[in-house]
Write an enzyme that holds these catalytic residues in place. Structure first.
Site, PDB file in Angstrom:
ATOM      1  N   THR A  17       0.777  -1.250   0.071  1.00 18.50           N
ATOM      2  CA  THR A  17       0.209   0.111  -0.149  1.00 18.50           C
ATOM      3  C   THR A  17       0.916   1.368   0.078  1.00 18.50           C
ATOM      4  O   THR A  17       0.525   2.306  -0.657  1.00 18.50           O
ATOM      5  CB  THR A  17      -0.888  -0.088   1.194  1.00 18.50           C
ATOM      6  N   ASP A  62       1.465  -6.760  -4.617  1.00 11.70           N
ATOM      7  CA  ASP A  62       0.461  -6.487  -3.063  1.00 11.70           C
ATOM      8  C   ASP A  62       1.184  -7.588  -2.268  1.00 11.70           C
ATOM      9  O   ASP A  62       1.464  -9.052  -3.095  1.00 11.70           O
ATOM     10  CB  ASP A  62      -0.850  -7.019  -3.593  1.00 11.70           C
ATOM     11  N   SER A  63       1.350  -7.704  -1.265  1.00 14.44           N
ATOM     12  CA  SER A  63       2.121  -8.643  -0.349  1.00 14.44           C
ATOM     13  C   SER A  63       1.317 -10.004  -0.344  1.00 14.44           C
ATOM     14  O   SER A  63       1.992 -10.860   0.229  1.00 14.44           O
ATOM     15  CB  SER A  63       2.338  -8.148   0.872  1.00 14.44           C
ATOM     16  N   SER A  64       0.063 -10.022  -0.580  1.00 12.05           N
ATOM     17  CA  SER A  64      -0.841 -11.161  -0.544  1.00 12.05           C
ATOM     18  C   SER A  64      -0.195 -12.083  -1.749  1.00 12.05           C
ATOM     19  O   SER A  64      -0.245 -13.365  -1.409  1.00 12.05           O
ATOM     20  CB  SER A  64      -2.164 -10.879  -0.855  1.00 12.05           C
ATOM     21  N   THR A  94       1.228  -4.484   4.050  1.00 17.32           N
ATOM     22  CA  THR A  94       1.333  -5.026   5.508  1.00 17.32           C
ATOM     23  C   THR A  94       0.697  -6.465   5.585  1.00 17.32           C
ATOM     24  O   THR A  94       0.776  -7.147   6.763  1.00 17.32           O
ATOM     25  CB  THR A  94       0.163  -4.108   6.316  1.00 17.32           C
ATOM     26  N   ASP A  95      -0.151  -6.815   4.644  1.00 13.71           N
ATOM     27  CA  ASP A  95      -0.805  -8.224   4.793  1.00 13.71           C
ATOM     28  C   ASP A  95       0.437  -9.412   5.302  1.00 13.71           C
ATOM     29  O   ASP A  95      -0.318 -10.179   6.096  1.00 13.71           O
ATOM     30  CB  ASP A  95      -1.460  -8.676   3.549  1.00 13.71           C
ATOM     31  N   GLN A 276      -4.154 -20.290  19.410  1.00  6.35           N
ATOM     32  CA  GLN A 276      -5.017 -19.449  18.717  1.00  6.35           C
ATOM     33  C   GLN A 276      -4.965 -18.238  19.532  1.00  6.35           C
ATOM     34  O   GLN A 276      -5.513 -17.050  18.912  1.00  6.35           O
ATOM     35  CB  GLN A 276      -6.717 -19.834  18.649  1.00  6.35           C
ATOM     36  N   CYS A 277      -4.818 -18.257  20.833  1.00  8.25           N
ATOM     37  CA  CYS A 277      -4.814 -16.927  21.748  1.00  8.25           C
ATOM     38  C   CYS A 277      -3.185 -16.138  21.311  1.00  8.25           C
ATOM     39  O   CYS A 277      -2.175 -16.829  21.523  1.00  8.25           O
ATOM     40  CB  CYS A 277      -4.546 -17.361  23.168  1.00  8.25           C
TER      41      CYS A 277
HETATM   42  N1  ASP Z   1      -2.859  -5.482   0.360  1.00  5.84           N
HETATM   43  C1  ASP Z   1      -1.753  -4.518   0.941  1.00  5.84           C
HETATM   44  C2  ASP Z   1      -0.561  -5.586   0.756  1.00  5.84           C
HETATM   45  O1  ASP Z   1      -0.156  -6.314   1.588  1.00  5.84           O
HETATM   46  C3  ASP Z   1      -2.164  -4.203   2.131  1.00  5.84           C
HETATM   47  C4  ASP Z   1      -1.078  -3.161   2.640  1.00  5.84           C
HETATM   48  O2  ASP Z   1      -0.123  -3.050   2.182  1.00  5.84           O
HETATM   49  O3  ASP Z   1      -1.451  -2.415   3.955  1.00  5.84           O
HETATM   50  O4  ASP Z   1       0.345  -5.151   0.118  1.00  5.84           O
END
Ligand code: ASP
Length: 340
Positions: A17, A62-64, A94-95, A276-277
């Site tokens: 992002t 996109d980091s996904s 961030t993902d 999971q916690c």
């Molecule tokens: N989908 C974006 C990514 O991970 C989200 C982000 O960067 O905040 O590349």
């Protein structure tokens, strides 16, 4: 009066992002525009800032879409430039930032230089954004003498990379380190908590290239039909992370899951028990419902994050270690990722 030499930082732009622009199909990473925006930030040219250069990954992602291949590519850029720069800033979506930070913490073996991952929830191109502050502070952290490890900097907090998790999809404070206090907090000043930081490594720096190891993650839930997972527990599966309830508990363990876990363990699959916690630790055997897992050959992940457990499995298998060594190392802290 002689001026102290400015530190040199390499910024590795992977996408995310922070450098995205809005298109008809949603936000996508941009190269030229992002460079123009960087050049237009006067603070980046200030005397107090380190010298810096940027290298772009190709393609920007996109980091996904990040995979083991991109982790190897980022690691290679750092390894090839390790002697030429004092620190590294990895701009990342961030993902999956917590996964990449975990992976680099293991693959950059004996790394003593600051490698700081950052990004933003709002792109740099927007008037109101968190990109500028995250970038500037990450660069200052990458130019300091205290940090000798892979970290994630976001919204005022410097976290150990392999302890971090993405915690919010829309808050500017998007990351947490639930089982380890922040390594530094950026208020009026950047305050480092030196007692929490790793010391410099003694050995020689090297990069471990990762293999695409077949591993999996199962999240346990009430009513889970373990038989459904029987078909994936073959010899092909090298490792599996089980996200259990609380301190490592699973439902009806003795009847349903146990034979499957035992079969996987007999096949040589490494089974890591996580919780999971987000906060707290796995204590196999504390309850009857978790003792069965231990009896069947599972290994405790203690307070490891799923992100770090996945990265650590990739890393240990890529080193070509045998099953026993991998099991032993999973229960040991390699780069501060667990509290044993
Ligand atoms: N989908 C974006 C990514 O991970 C989200 C982000 O960067 O905040 O590349």
């Amino acid at each position: 009066m002689s001026k102290t030499k400015r530190k040199k930082i390499l910024i590795i732009y992977t996408g995310g992002t922070i450098g995205m622009m809005k298109t008809r199909r949603g936000y996508t990473p941009q190269k030229e525009k992002f460079h123009q925006l960087l050049d237009a930030i006067p603070e980046l040219k200030a005397e107090e800032m380190p010298d810096w250069e940027v290298v772009d990954m190709d393609p920007l992602l996109d980091s996904s879409n990040i995979t083991v291949r991109e982790w190897n590519a980022i690691g290679t850029v750092i390894a090839e430039n390790h002697d030429r720069y004092d620190g590294f800033v990895v701009l990342h979506g961030t993902d999956t930032m917590a996964y990449t930070a975990s992976a680099l913490s293991f693959t950059l073996r004996n790394n003593s230089k600051p490698v700081i991952l950052t990004g933003s929830q709002i792109p740099l191109c927007e008037i109101r954004n968190d990109a500028r502050d995250n970038l500037i502070t990450a660069m200052l952290v990458a130019a300091n003498d205290w940090v000798h490890e892979v970290c994630l900097y976001f919204s005022g907090k410097l976290l150990r990379g392999n302890r971090s998790i993405k915690y919010s999809a829309d808050d500017l404070i998007a990351f947490e380190s639930p089982n380890y206090l922040p390594l530094a907090e950026a208020g009026i000043e950047i305050r480092y908590n030196s007692a929490l930081l790793l010391p410099p490594c003694k050995g020689e720096f090297s990069l471990q290239i990762l293999q695409e190891v077949p591993i999996g993650v199962i999240k346990v839930f009430p009513g889970i039909q373990f038989e459904l997972f029987d078909s994936i527990m073959t010899e092909r599966l090298k490792g599996i992370v089980i996200e259990t309830f609380g301190a490592g508990n699973i439902p009806g363990s003795a009847d349903a899951l146990l034979p499957i876990i035992r079969k996987a363990s007999d096949n040589g699959t490494i089974i890591i028990v996580c919780s999971q916690c987000p906060h707290g630790t796995v204590a196999l055997g504390a309850y009857e419902t978790s003792a069965a897992l231990r009896d069947a050959g599972a290994v405790s992940g203690y307070d490891i994050t799923t992100e770090a457990a996945v990265a650590k499995l990739y890393y240990l298998f890529s080193r070509g270690l045998n099953e026993e060594d991998i099991r032993a190392r999973m229960e040991r802290s390699l780069r501060g990722e667990i509290t044993v």
